[in-house]
Write a protein that holds these residues in place. Structure first.
Motif, PDB file in Angstrom:
ATOM      1  N   ALA A  34       0.826  -1.202   0.000  1.00  0.00           N
ATOM      2  CA  ALA A  34       0.000   0.000   0.000  1.00  0.00           C
ATOM      3  C   ALA A  34       0.866   1.261   0.000  1.00  0.00           C
ATOM      4  CB  ALA A  34      -0.914   0.005   1.219  1.00  0.00           C
ATOM      5  N   ALA A  35       2.091   1.156   0.485  1.00  0.00           N
ATOM      6  CA  ALA A  35       2.962   2.327   0.572  1.00  0.00           C
ATOM      7  C   ALA A  35       3.616   2.653  -0.763  1.00  0.00           C
ATOM      8  CB  ALA A  35       4.027   2.101   1.629  1.00  0.00           C
ATOM      9  N   GLY A  36       3.438   1.837  -1.758  1.00  0.00           N
ATOM     10  CA  GLY A  36       4.052   2.090  -3.066  1.00  0.00           C
ATOM     11  C   GLY A  36       4.573   0.795  -3.661  1.00  0.00           C
ATOM     12  N   ASP A  37       5.400   0.941  -4.631  1.00  0.00           N
ATOM     13  CA  ASP A  37       5.981  -0.202  -5.327  1.00  0.00           C
ATOM     14  C   ASP A  37       6.902  -0.976  -4.375  1.00  0.00           C
ATOM     15  OD1 ASP A  37       6.952  -1.994  -7.170  1.00  0.00           O
ATOM     16  OD2 ASP A  37       8.244  -0.550  -8.185  1.00  0.00           O
ATOM     17  N   PRO A  38       6.597  -2.249  -4.116  1.00  0.00           N
ATOM     18  CA  PRO A  38       7.439  -3.009  -3.178  1.00  0.00           C
ATOM     19  C   PRO A  38       8.867  -3.224  -3.706  1.00  0.00           C
ATOM     20  CG  PRO A  38       5.712  -4.409  -4.100  1.00  0.00           C
ATOM     21  CD  PRO A  38       5.452  -3.018  -4.566  1.00  0.00           C
ATOM     22  N   HIS A  39       9.021  -3.303  -5.014  1.00  0.00           N
ATOM     23  CA  HIS A  39      10.375  -3.454  -5.571  1.00  0.00           C
ATOM     24  C   HIS A  39      11.205  -2.202  -5.305  1.00  0.00           C
ATOM     25  CE1 HIS A  39       9.501  -7.250  -7.553  1.00  0.00           C
ATOM     26  NE2 HIS A  39       8.343  -6.729  -7.964  1.00  0.00           N
TER      27      HIS A  39
END
Length: 155
Positions: free
Chosen positions: A11-16
């Motif tokens: 949810a905070a952004g792109d996990p990569h």
């Protein structure tokens, strides 16, 4: 470190990107640990390759994707290795320079007079005159005037 993309908050952004940011924040030590974790996983997969690569699998595209990913991984590893080698060389150079400066400061604090074997001695060089004697010059050859009867010519 052992961060996995699945462990990061999607949810905070792109996990990569979060993983990349976490490794960058951790510096070379975090990168070494992350690479070590991935190397361990890949080494474990090579232990029994027949389970992973079965010739009966009709999906040739999957094998092609694996090969493409391995090529991309190898390129990234090569680029990281080159940068790490350059950074190591620069780091060692800076360390040697700092040690040399510290040694020079320690030596200058110990004694202001240089040791006799390090004292500058004048270098003796042969003296050369600006006007060196030149070899005797021969006069330029001349031609006889025509009709002189002499067969002497300038060559």
């Amino acid at each position: 470190m052992t961060l996995a993309v699945q462990d990061l908050d999607a949810a905070a952004g792109d996990p990569h990107q979060q993983l990349v940011d976490a490794v960058r924040a951790g510096g070379p030590g975090a990168l070494a640990e992350e690479l070590g974790d991935r190397a361990h996983v890949l080494s474990a997969l090579t232990g029994f390759p027949q389970e992973l690569f079965t010739a009966a699998d009709p999906s040739a595209e999957a094998f092609r994707d694996v090969i493409g990913s391995l090529h991309a991984l190898r390129s990234a590893i090569d680029a990281l290795e080159i940068r790490a080698v350059v950074a190591l060389a620069d780091s060692l150079t800076l360390r040697r320079q700092a040690e040399a400066r510290a040694h020079a400061a320690q030596e200058s604090g110990r004694s202001r007079r240089p040791h006799s074997c390090f004292a500058r001695r004048p270098v003796r060089r042969p003296v050369r005159s600006r006007c060196s004697p030149a070899a005797p010059r021969r006069p330029p050859p001349t031609r006889s005037p025509p009709g002189d009867g002499s067969s002497r010519t300038c060559r």
